[in-house]
Design an enzyme around this catalytic site. Structure first.
Site, short mmCIF file in Angstrom:
data_model
loop_
_atom_site.label_atom_id
_atom_site.label_comp_id
_atom_site.label_asym_id
_atom_site.label_seq_id
_atom_site.Cartn_x
_atom_site.Cartn_y
_atom_site.Cartn_z
N ASP A 55 -0.78 22.57 3.75
CA ASP A 55 -1.50 23.69 3.13
C ASP A 55 -1.86 24.75 4.17
O ASP A 55 -1.95 24.45 5.36
CB ASP A 55 -2.82 23.21 2.50
N ARG B 254 5.85 27.08 0.45
CA ARG B 254 5.08 27.44 -0.75
C ARG B 254 4.54 28.86 -0.56
O ARG B 254 3.98 29.16 0.50
CB ARG B 254 3.92 26.47 -0.95
C1 LIG Z 1 0.16 24.50 -6.13
C2 LIG Z 1 -0.79 25.43 -5.43
C3 LIG Z 1 -1.07 25.24 -4.10
C4 LIG Z 1 -1.94 26.11 -3.43
N1 LIG Z 1 -2.13 25.98 -2.08
C5 LIG Z 1 -2.87 26.89 -1.43
C6 LIG Z 1 -2.97 26.88 -0.01
O1 LIG Z 1 -2.39 26.05 0.68
N2 LIG Z 1 -3.74 27.83 0.59
C7 LIG Z 1 -4.40 28.80 -0.13
O2 LIG Z 1 -5.06 29.66 0.45
N3 LIG Z 1 -4.32 28.81 -1.48
C8 LIG Z 1 -3.58 27.90 -2.13
N4 LIG Z 1 -3.49 27.96 -3.50
C9 LIG Z 1 -4.42 28.83 -4.26
C10 LIG Z 1 -3.86 30.23 -4.43
O3 LIG Z 1 -3.84 30.88 -3.18
C11 LIG Z 1 -4.74 31.05 -5.40
O4 LIG Z 1 -6.04 31.11 -4.91
C12 LIG Z 1 -4.78 30.49 -6.81
O5 LIG Z 1 -3.55 29.95 -7.17
C13 LIG Z 1 -5.10 31.61 -7.82
O6 LIG Z 1 -4.13 32.61 -7.78
P1 LIG Z 1 -2.96 32.80 -8.86
O7 LIG Z 1 -1.68 32.91 -8.11
O8 LIG Z 1 -3.00 31.75 -9.88
O9 LIG Z 1 -3.20 34.24 -9.44
P2 LIG Z 1 -4.44 34.91 -10.16
O10 LIG Z 1 -4.03 36.33 -10.36
O11 LIG Z 1 -5.69 34.63 -9.43
O12 LIG Z 1 -4.51 34.16 -11.54
C14 LIG Z 1 -3.53 34.32 -12.57
C15 LIG Z 1 -4.12 33.71 -13.82
O13 LIG Z 1 -4.25 32.29 -13.63
C16 LIG Z 1 -5.47 31.81 -14.16
N5 LIG Z 1 -6.30 31.27 -13.06
C17 LIG Z 1 -6.14 31.44 -11.74
N6 LIG Z 1 -7.06 30.75 -11.03
C18 LIG Z 1 -7.84 30.14 -11.95
C19 LIG Z 1 -8.97 29.28 -11.86
N7 LIG Z 1 -9.48 28.91 -10.68
N8 LIG Z 1 -9.53 28.83 -13.01
C20 LIG Z 1 -9.02 29.19 -14.21
N9 LIG Z 1 -7.93 29.99 -14.35
C21 LIG Z 1 -7.36 30.46 -13.25
C22 LIG Z 1 -6.13 32.99 -14.83
O14 LIG Z 1 -5.74 32.99 -16.17
C23 LIG Z 1 -5.54 34.19 -14.12
O15 LIG Z 1 -5.52 35.33 -14.92
C24 LIG Z 1 -2.58 27.15 -4.16
C25 LIG Z 1 -2.27 27.35 -5.50
C26 LIG Z 1 -1.38 26.53 -6.13
C27 LIG Z 1 -1.03 26.81 -7.56
#
Ligand SMILES: Cc1cc2nc3c(=O)[nH]c(=O)nc-3n(C[C@H](O)[C@H](O)[C@H](O)COP(=O)(O)OP(=O)(O)OC[C@H]3O[C@@H](n4cnc5c(N)ncnc54)[C@H](O)[C@@H]3O)c2cc1C
Length: 291
Positions: free
Chosen positions: A113, A163
């Site tokens: 991560d 990722r």
């Molecule tokens: C498999 C995976 C691994 C990850 N690993 C890392 C990592 O190593 N380091 C790191 O910094 N981040 C990591 N993340 C987190 C990532 O950086 C984002 O903070 C998180 O995924 C929210 O962004 P989004 O791409 O979903 O987009 P967004 O624009 O934030 O969300 C898109 C839509 O998804 C839904 N959504 C998003 N988050 C939430 C929530 N918390 N609760 C409810 N609904 C939500 C909402 O409907 C939103 O409109 C990871 C995410 C995933 C999916």
């Protein structure tokens, strides 16, 4: 207080499988039965002693053994500060290599991560150093960082397994795009870069980690338009978030991996999930008050 209140615990379990490895393994078995691949995270970060760091590595080695024994489809996704990065690279590297070696023995990827910018250089540096011996190592880049465009070019040269996520930590505007639209646009650009012919020819495999429907559709369309085989990239989502999309994504013929976190140290992870979406916080407070 959160851990003691039953109503709070129930809400936490929306995002976290439970406190024991067994809880995660049960969730993974259920998701695998629905045709979904999984990643598993033993929650924890910034450990203070070498014993805690070794304990974290041991937990991953043990869970890999159980995954193999139960014939589950799941790969670890771990944080280097959980394996002792704050205690020096040597401590962390020994722990990471123990997990990578166990993963390699069962042909399992291990995702490293990405944490806050205090760790970006050290994380990418350690990834590059272990990769020659452990081709099963995979890393993460964050689209909200201005530097990521450059990091991506280096990872493409390596033919890395990466990722791509938006990024979950609070960062200053000199380092990270402050505007969500800029982050989304950068994400789309970086995803295109990973899908480009030269990157694919070098063997790049990208995990498109987002719950953003527009970006998931873009990955699907780019994959089709460029003729990228379905087993050459995957969509990744977090347990408990937008599960209603799972069926549509797999019906589109895309590989989908769901990251399942577990462990007693769920506070930091849970807070990041609340902070990402104010609606979660309001829902959580209402849920508590109703009880
Ligand atoms: C498999 C995976 C691994 C990850 N690993 C890392 C990592 O190593 N380091 C790191 O910094 N981040 C990591 N993340 C987190 C990532 O950086 C984002 O903070 C998180 O995924 C929210 O962004 P989004 O791409 O979903 O987009 P967004 O624009 O934030 O969300 C898109 C839509 O998804 C839904 N959504 C998003 N988050 C939430 C929530 N918390 N609760 C409810 N609904 C939500 C909402 O409907 C939103 O409109 C990871 C995410 C995933 C999916």
């Amino acid at each position: 207080m959160l851990a003691r209140l039953p109503a709070a615990r129930r809400f936490v379990h929306r995002f976290v499988a439970g406190e024991r490895a067994e809880d995660a393994l049960e969730v993974i078995a259920r998701l695998n039965a629905q045709g979904l691949r999984c990643a598993v995270t033993h929650l924890g970060e910034n450990v203070a002693t070498p014993a805690d760091a070794a304990h974290a590595a041991r937990a991953y080695v043990d869970v890999l053994g159980e995954i193999e024994r139960r014939r589950l489809s799941a790969v670890p996704s771990l944080k280097l500060t959980h394996l002792g990065l704050d205690l020096g690279e040597a401590v962390c590297r020994a722990n990471l290599e123990a997990v990578l070696a166990r993963g390699r023995a069962s042909s399992t990827l291990v995702w490293i991560d990405m944490e806050s910018t205090a760790y970006t250089d050290r994380t990418l540096g350690l990834y590059a150093r272990v990769r020659p011996s452990f081709p099963n190592a995979a890393c993460v880049v964050q689209a909200y960082l201005r530097r990521t465009e450059t990091d991506v070019e280096r990872l493409i040269e390596l033919g890395a397994t990466v990722r791509l996520c938006k990024g979950a930590y609070r960062e200053p505007p000199e380092l990270a795009f402050p505007d969500k639209r800029q982050v989304d646009a950068n994400y789309a650009r970086l995803m295109d870069r990973f899908f480009a012919a030269d990157a694919q020819a070098r063997g790049v495999y990208v995990g498109v980690a987002t719950h953003d429907e527009r970006l998931i559709a873009q990955a699907r369309d780019a994959g089709r338009a460029k003729g990228i085989a379905r087993d050459r990239f995957e969509i990744q989502m977090l347990y408990g978030i937008r599960s209603a999309l799972h069926g549509r994504i797999t019906a589109d013929g895309l590989r989908l991996r769901v990251l399942v976190p577990y462990g007693e140290d769920w506070y930091g992870y849970f807070m990041r999930r609340l902070a990402e979406r104010p609606a979660n916080l309001i829902f959580f407070l209402r849920h508590l008050l109703r009880r």
